[in-house]
Design a protein around this motif. Structure first.
Motif, PDB file in Angstrom:
ATOM      1  N   ASP A  56      45.447 114.996  50.589  1.00  0.00           N
ATOM      2  CA  ASP A  56      46.605 115.885  50.655  1.00  0.00           C
ATOM      3  C   ASP A  56      46.476 117.077  49.720  1.00  0.00           C
ATOM      4  N   GLY A  57      45.270 117.323  49.222  1.00  0.00           N
ATOM      5  CA  GLY A  57      45.003 118.551  48.473  1.00  0.00           C
ATOM      6  C   GLY A  57      44.781 119.693  49.436  1.00  0.00           C
ATOM      7  N   VAL A  58      44.977 120.916  48.964  1.00  0.00           N
ATOM      8  CA  VAL A  58      44.897 122.081  49.849  1.00  0.00           C
ATOM      9  C   VAL A  58      43.748 122.987  49.423  1.00  0.00           C
ATOM     10  N   PHE A  59      43.051 123.496  50.407  1.00  0.00           N
ATOM     11  CA  PHE A  59      41.978 124.468  50.219  1.00  0.00           C
ATOM     12  C   PHE A  59      42.490 125.827  50.695  1.00  0.00           C
ATOM     13  N   ILE A  60      42.408 126.838  49.826  1.00  0.00           N
ATOM     14  CA  ILE A  60      42.799 128.204  50.180  1.00  0.00           C
ATOM     15  C   ILE A  60      41.616 129.116  49.891  1.00  0.00           C
ATOM     16  N   GLY A  61      41.199 129.874  50.870  1.00  0.00           N
ATOM     17  CA  GLY A  61      40.038 130.737  50.691  1.00  0.00           C
ATOM     18  C   GLY A  61      40.253 132.109  51.284  1.00  0.00           C
ATOM     19  N   ALA A  62      39.425 133.051  50.844  1.00  0.00           N
ATOM     20  CA  ALA A  62      39.440 134.413  51.389  1.00  0.00           C
ATOM     21  C   ALA A  62      38.012 134.925  51.431  1.00  0.00           C
ATOM     22  N   MET A  63      37.703 135.641  52.475  1.00  0.00           N
ATOM     23  CA  MET A  63      36.364 136.221  52.591  1.00  0.00           C
ATOM     24  C   MET A  63      36.437 137.489  53.434  1.00  0.00           C
ATOM     25  N   PHE A  64      35.408 138.318  53.310  1.00  0.00           N
ATOM     26  CA  PHE A  64      35.363 139.546  54.081  1.00  0.00           C
ATOM     27  C   PHE A  64      35.153 139.231  55.555  1.00  0.00           C
ATOM     28  N   GLY A  65      35.841 139.987  56.423  1.00  0.00           N
ATOM     29  CA  GLY A  65      35.767 139.778  57.858  1.00  0.00           C
ATOM     30  C   GLY A  65      34.840 140.764  58.549  1.00  0.00           C
ATOM     31  N   GLY A  66      34.701 140.596  59.852  1.00  0.00           N
ATOM     32  CA  GLY A  66      33.704 141.313  60.627  1.00  0.00           C
ATOM     33  C   GLY A  66      33.876 142.815  60.694  1.00  0.00           C
ATOM     34  N   ASP A  67      35.089 143.332  60.508  1.00  0.00           N
ATOM     35  CA  ASP A  67      35.305 144.780  60.561  1.00  0.00           C
ATOM     36  C   ASP A  67      35.167 145.454  59.209  1.00  0.00           C
ATOM     37  N   THR A  68      34.769 144.710  58.192  1.00  0.00           N
ATOM     38  CA  THR A  68      34.617 145.287  56.855  1.00  0.00           C
ATOM     39  C   THR A  68      33.539 146.370  56.858  1.00  0.00           C
ATOM     40  N   LEU A  69      33.881 147.524  56.305  1.00  0.00           N
ATOM     41  CA  LEU A  69      32.953 148.652  56.142  1.00  0.00           C
ATOM     42  C   LEU A  69      32.344 149.101  57.473  1.00  0.00           C
ATOM     43  N   TYR A  70      33.136 149.026  58.551  1.00  0.00           N
ATOM     44  CA  TYR A  70      32.583 149.459  59.839  1.00  0.00           C
ATOM     45  C   TYR A  70      32.260 150.950  59.824  1.00  0.00           C
ATOM     46  N   GLU A  71      32.992 151.730  59.044  1.00  0.00           N
ATOM     47  CA  GLU A  71      32.703 153.167  58.956  1.00  0.00           C
ATOM     48  C   GLU A  71      31.313 153.411  58.351  1.00  0.00           C
TER      49      GLU A  71
END
Length: 297
Positions: free
Chosen positions: A133-148
């Protein structure tokens, strides 16, 4: 730019524990180095982790390193917001990929007791750390990052050199995250996406900031050298295609946020098949039944 990930693992307070969490100021920082030859032969090895470690160490030694923290500070605050959305206090949390504590500075002792931090810990055993019942929270860069930036470099290199190589590390697609979390054994999954746009004077200032963040490309198939003419052409393409009215150029950072829970008997589960008391065909009659009930009153 590596697919940088910020992970926050929150362990539920045991039912018998009744004391408040300890001061969040008690933090421990660790750094992990994988032994040679430890990579599984079946694992897809995309990034040069030794190079990424060197990039981050170089960035950390620079005299004005904190001026490049704006993006990770923002992502850290948004992860903390997701922690506060959970109506529960946690006596223990682990932040994998902590950097300079981008998440910790936004948390308080009422929500998290002990807060452990680790950076480049390649063998962090999440499921051994995370309690039921512990929770994992994560963040990471997605596919549209730095598309320019990617588009500008590809167009310029194709025009000047007759082909192009990847100069920005590959990113995960959002529809893959749910499958990855499910295969890792997490339940009650939540995945959402957000975008942060930062304006720069030009392409070279953007690349300088990426280097200052320690987020230069570290993929094994990266091209070691980009010709000067190609770089100048890419900067011109960037400005021509994406320039703002004030002369600055935008850079888009797409952020994927993910939440998953480790299994526990107390968690809600889908009802058994065939246990419904109403069919889908009867749903259209709900309004009629409700109106008849009001008339009878």
């Amino acid at each position: 730019m590596q697919r940088v990930m910020q992970l926050c693992l929150l362990c539920r307070r045991p039912p018998t524990a009744g004391v408040p969490g300890k001061n969040i100021g008690l933090r421990k920082a660790t750094s992990g180095v994988s032994p040679p030859g430890s990579t599984s032969p079946r694992a897809l090895n995309i990034f040069d982790r030794d190079l990424k470690r060197k990039q981050k160490n170089w960035a950390a030694r620079q005299p004005e390193t904190m001026k490049f923290d704006y993006l990770k500070d923002e992502v850290g605050s948004r992860i903390a917001d997701r922690v506060y959305d959970i109506a529960r206090d946690f006596p223990l949390a682990l932040n994998v990929g902590c950097g300079r504590g981008y998440i910790a500075q936004h948390l308080n002792k009422e929500t998290v007791g002990k807060f452990f931090q680790a950076d480049i810990a390649e063998h962090a055993l999440i499921h051994y750390v995370l309690k039921p019942d512990g929770v994992f929270i994560g963040a990471m860069f997605g596919g549209d990052t730095l598309y320019e930036l990617r588009c500008s470099l590809q167009l310029a290199e194709t025009e000047r050199e007759g082909g192009f190589s990847p100069h920005v590390s590959p990113f995960t697609a959002v529809n893959d995250l749910g499958h990855l979390l499910g295969r890792a054994g997490f339940n009650t999954l939540t995945v959402d996406t957000d975008e942060i746009q930062v304006n720069y004077p030009g392409m070279f200032e953007l690349m300088e900031d990426l280097q200052g963040m320690g987020e230069s490309n570290c993929a094994w198939n990266r091209k070691a050298l980009l010709h000067r003419d190609t770089m100048l052409a890419a900067a011109a393409v960037y400005g021509e295609m994406y320039r703002n009215e004030d002369g600055s150029v935008p850079a888009t950072y797409q952020i994927y946020y993910m939440i998953g829970w480790k299994y526990h008997d107390s968690q809600a589960r889908p009802a058994q098949r065939g246990s419904a008391t109403m069919s889908f065909g009867e749903l259209g009659q709900i309004n009629n039944l409700m109106s008849q009930g009001k008339k009878s009153k």
